[in-house]
Design an enzyme around this catalytic site. Structure first.
Site, PDB file in Angstrom:
ATOM      1  N   ASP A  95      35.268 -32.654   5.709  1.00 56.37           N
ATOM      2  CA  ASP A  95      35.503 -31.727   6.820  1.00 56.37           C
ATOM      3  C   ASP A  95      36.560 -32.311   7.765  1.00 56.37           C
ATOM      4  O   ASP A  95      37.483 -31.618   8.203  1.00 56.37           O
ATOM      5  CB  ASP A  95      34.183 -31.485   7.573  1.00 56.37           C
ATOM      6  CG  ASP A  95      34.277 -30.326   8.555  1.00 56.37           C
ATOM      7  OD1 ASP A  95      34.965 -29.333   8.254  1.00 56.37           O
ATOM      8  OD2 ASP A  95      33.647 -30.414   9.627  1.00 56.37           O
ATOM      9  N   HIS A 178      37.679 -22.329   2.442  1.00 55.92           N
ATOM     10  CA  HIS A 178      36.254 -22.684   2.374  1.00 55.92           C
ATOM     11  C   HIS A 178      35.386 -21.433   2.521  1.00 55.92           C
ATOM     12  O   HIS A 178      34.459 -21.197   1.757  1.00 55.92           O
ATOM     13  CB  HIS A 178      35.882 -23.691   3.462  1.00 55.92           C
ATOM     14  CG  HIS A 178      34.419 -23.694   3.772  1.00 55.92           C
ATOM     15  ND1 HIS A 178      33.848 -22.790   4.664  1.00 55.92           N
ATOM     16  CD2 HIS A 178      33.397 -24.423   3.271  1.00 55.92           C
ATOM     17  CE1 HIS A 178      32.541 -22.978   4.683  1.00 55.92           C
ATOM     18  NE2 HIS A 178      32.243 -23.969   3.864  1.00 55.92           N
ATOM     19  N   HIS A 192      29.374 -28.011   3.082  1.00 61.48           N
ATOM     20  CA  HIS A 192      30.555 -27.474   3.786  1.00 61.48           C
ATOM     21  C   HIS A 192      31.784 -28.383   3.587  1.00 61.48           C
ATOM     22  O   HIS A 192      32.834 -27.934   3.136  1.00 61.48           O
ATOM     23  CB  HIS A 192      30.199 -27.349   5.278  1.00 61.48           C
ATOM     24  CG  HIS A 192      31.365 -27.017   6.158  1.00 61.48           C
ATOM     25  ND1 HIS A 192      31.854 -25.746   6.308  1.00 61.48           N
ATOM     26  CD2 HIS A 192      32.145 -27.815   6.949  1.00 61.48           C
ATOM     27  CE1 HIS A 192      32.881 -25.764   7.147  1.00 61.48           C
ATOM     28  NE2 HIS A 192      33.081 -26.999   7.552  1.00 61.48           N
TER      29      HIS A 192
END
Ligand SMILES: [Zn+2]
Length: 285
Positions: A95, A178, A192
């Site tokens: 991330d 994403h 994530h």
């Protein structure tokens, strides 16, 4: 939320991972009370960000709830982070990897970003520091957390994942890609930050970044265990039609992909995903 309204709380404290903290921030916002976040993983920048990501019950991205301020207090205990499974820290690095590339794209573009203004040199510098911190300390931090150890490298990566990657520089293609990928249930078991990492490589391909620059990111991802191929994303057998579902969702009207300094369409996203996969497979050998 109902409990919050029915009883008289003067502060909300969120303790847990990204979805828990996003929930706490949203509840505090609607109750107009301060929020304290206590992350138990360093898997994203959710502890500090001024937004909550809303997903459907099936786990598909629905929308961003933009908040007027960042959390009032962020309390991080490195020992707790180091004792969480290492995959969380690695996902957090995925991330955080996006910060530099999305900030640079948003800086070159002219769109206002989520905090309501244009990008600044300060946000670019923070994002660059985030990237350098990851490259210098990421692998060592991963090894340390595998041994449940808190070392200086771990401390620096926690700061990069949670604070430096605060996305104050704005979001761009990587987070939209994403969001598009969450439409494909094959990617459901990925965190994530794991999806974001692959999406960063796709954004770099789309931007026609220098081969050495893309290679540096791919090799870093491989070294710490972030996915670099469609196969690792659970999408080995997904053909163009299936990937197009994600590509089209990535280009939805409200998506931050439109902060890129050039117009982006679903065909470009699809080809970037395939291009990223081809490079990833090349370097996996
Ligand atoms: Zn993110």
């Amino acid at each position: 939320m109902k409990k919050g309204r029915d009883e008289d709380f003067n502060v909300i404290v969120g303790i847990g991972g990204g979805k828990t903290l996003d929930t706490a921030k949203a509840v505090a916002h609607f109750m107009s009370v301060p929020v304290i976040t206590v992350p138990t993983t360093a898997s994203s920048n959710a502890p500090v960000s001024a937004l909550s990501v809303i997903y459907t019950p099936e786990g598909e991205f629905e929308e961003y709830l933009y908040l007027p301020k960042n959390p009032d207090v962020v309390l991080v205990d490195s020992r707790i982070i180091a004792e969480a499974p290492v995959r969380f820290l690695v996902a957090g690095m995925g991330d955080a990897l996006a910060a530099k590339f999305e900030a640079e794209a948003a800086y070159r573009g002219t769109s206002e970003h989520i905090s309501g203004g244009l990008s600044t040199v300060t946000t670019l510098t923070m994002a660059q520091a985030c990237f350098e911190t990851l490259l210098e300390n990421g692998y060592e931090a991963k090894l340390a957390v595998e041994a449940n150890a808190v070392t200086p490298a771990v401390e620096k990566v926690i700061e990069a994942n949670i604070l430096l990657s605060g996305k104050t520089g704005g979001l761009a293609a990587a987070h939209s890609i994403h969001n598009g990928l969450t439409r494909l249930e094959e990617t459901k078991n990925l965190y994530h930050g794991e999806k974001v990492a692959f999406a960063v490589i796709a954004q770099m391909v789309m931007e026609d970044r220098a081969p050495e620059e893309i290679q540096e990111v791919i090799e870093f991802c491989i070294s710490i265990g972030l996915p670099v191929t469609l196969e690792q994303m659970g999408l080995k057998d997904a053909g163009r039609d299936r990937l197009m579902v994600a590509a089209e969702a990535a280009c939805a009207e409200k998506e931050t992909i439109h902060n890129m300094p050039f117009p982006v369409n679903p065909e470009m996203v699809l080809d970037s995903l395939l291009g990223a996969d081809a490079l990833g497979r090349e370097f996996m050998i």
